[in-house]
Design a protein around this motif. Sequence first.
Motif, PDB file in Angstrom:
ATOM      1  N   LEU A   1      46.602 -27.613  63.986  1.00 51.26           N
ATOM      2  CA  LEU A   1      48.109 -27.617  64.555  1.00 51.26           C
ATOM      3  C   LEU A   1      48.824 -28.832  63.507  1.00 51.26           C
ATOM      4  O   LEU A   1      49.948 -28.354  63.027  1.00 51.26           O
ATOM      5  N   SER A   2      48.241 -29.793  63.122  1.00 54.31           N
ATOM      6  CA  SER A   2      48.867 -30.872  62.378  1.00 54.31           C
ATOM      7  C   SER A   2      49.013 -30.121  60.844  1.00 54.31           C
ATOM      8  O   SER A   2      50.046 -30.795  60.058  1.00 54.31           O
ATOM      9  N   SER A   3      48.413 -29.040  60.497  1.00 54.90           N
ATOM     10  CA  SER A   3      48.277 -28.690  59.153  1.00 54.90           C
ATOM     11  C   SER A   3      49.181 -27.663  58.847  1.00 54.90           C
ATOM     12  O   SER A   3      49.258 -27.005  57.883  1.00 54.90           O
ATOM     13  N   LEU A   4      49.798 -27.080  59.937  1.00 57.75           N
ATOM     14  CA  LEU A   4      50.644 -25.553  59.927  1.00 57.75           C
ATOM     15  C   LEU A   4      51.740 -26.145  59.072  1.00 57.75           C
ATOM     16  O   LEU A   4      52.310 -27.363  59.423  1.00 57.75           O
ATOM     17  N   SER A   5      52.509 -25.312  58.375  1.00 59.85           N
ATOM     18  CA  SER A   5      53.647 -25.692  57.578  1.00 59.85           C
ATOM     19  C   SER A   5      54.635 -24.643  57.710  1.00 59.85           C
ATOM     20  O   SER A   5      54.424 -23.387  58.339  1.00 59.85           O
ATOM     21  N   GLU A   6      55.944 -24.782  57.394  1.00 58.08           N
ATOM     22  CA  GLU A   6      57.101 -23.750  57.321  1.00 58.08           C
ATOM     23  C   GLU A   6      56.375 -22.596  56.991  1.00 58.08           C
ATOM     24  O   GLU A   6      55.879 -22.427  55.899  1.00 58.08           O
ATOM     25  N   THR A   7      56.922 -21.239  57.054  1.00 54.62           N
ATOM     26  CA  THR A   7      57.549 -20.941  58.451  1.00 54.62           C
ATOM     27  C   THR A   7      56.561 -20.774  59.783  1.00 54.62           C
ATOM     28  O   THR A   7      55.713 -20.242  59.420  1.00 54.62           O
ATOM     29  N   LEU A   8      56.923 -21.394  60.573  1.00 49.91           N
ATOM     30  CA  LEU A   8      56.228 -21.670  61.786  1.00 49.91           C
ATOM     31  C   LEU A   8      56.477 -20.542  62.744  1.00 49.91           C
ATOM     32  O   LEU A   8      57.648 -20.514  63.108  1.00 49.91           O
ATOM     33  N   ASN A   9      55.521 -20.010  63.342  1.00 53.83           N
ATOM     34  CA  ASN A   9      55.669 -19.053  64.397  1.00 53.83           C
ATOM     35  C   ASN A   9      55.477 -19.818  65.981  1.00 53.83           C
ATOM     36  O   ASN A   9      54.354 -20.505  65.981  1.00 53.83           O
ATOM     37  N   ILE A  10      56.352 -19.809  66.723  1.00 56.40           N
ATOM     38  CA  ILE A  10      56.546 -20.833  67.833  1.00 56.40           C
ATOM     39  C   ILE A  10      55.380 -20.163  68.870  1.00 56.40           C
ATOM     40  O   ILE A  10      54.596 -21.148  69.274  1.00 56.40           O
ATOM     41  N   PHE A  11      54.925 -18.664  68.895  1.00 53.29           N
ATOM     42  CA  PHE A  11      53.695 -18.581  69.767  1.00 53.29           C
ATOM     43  C   PHE A  11      52.334 -19.115  69.241  1.00 53.29           C
ATOM     44  O   PHE A  11      51.460 -19.768  69.954  1.00 53.29           O
ATOM     45  N   GLU A  12      52.282 -19.212  68.039  1.00 42.68           N
ATOM     46  CA  GLU A  12      51.009 -19.638  67.398  1.00 42.68           C
ATOM     47  C   GLU A  12      50.730 -21.145  67.547  1.00 42.68           C
ATOM     48  O   GLU A  12      49.780 -21.615  67.961  1.00 42.68           O
TER      49      GLU A  12
END
Length: 158
Positions: free
Chosen positions: A40-51
């Motif tokens: 989760l901390s490594s996710l970047s834009e464009t973020l999918n709200i469900f993921e």
Amino acid sequence: METKMLYYKIFEKKVEPVDYVNWAIKMLENSDTSTSLNILSSLSETLNIFEVEDYFYRAVRELGMEEPSQVECSKYYFWYLLKQIIDNESNAINYAYEIYQVVREEFVSEELNVWYEISEMIGDYRYGDNVEGITRESLITTIVKEAKKQLKCNFLLN
């Protein structure tokens, strides 16, 4: 982002995908760790709200966290806004109006009625006829004084 702040945004349906990522980063800074939290901390834009939400709820389970109550989160947000007023007086009027909205929706307390009066002063200053001659400086002084008073007595947070 603090956990109670994130849950407040979730309860109020004001949460953004980036809020979850910021929460995960804050948790890692506090030495909490789990597989899903790391992802989760490594996710970047464009973020999918469900993921993002899926990884958030997985991380919560992996960390064995319990969901705080809406009242706990509202109290935390109220405290946070009081602190913001003290720390940044230039935005005191906006924070004070936000406090009024939280108080109106979440709490019934005679001690908090002052935020209704302050919101009326804000309305008069911004939009009304301002027959009292309220100035920005006098309004900020009133708001800061009340914020300090309520932080000092701490009655809502107990």
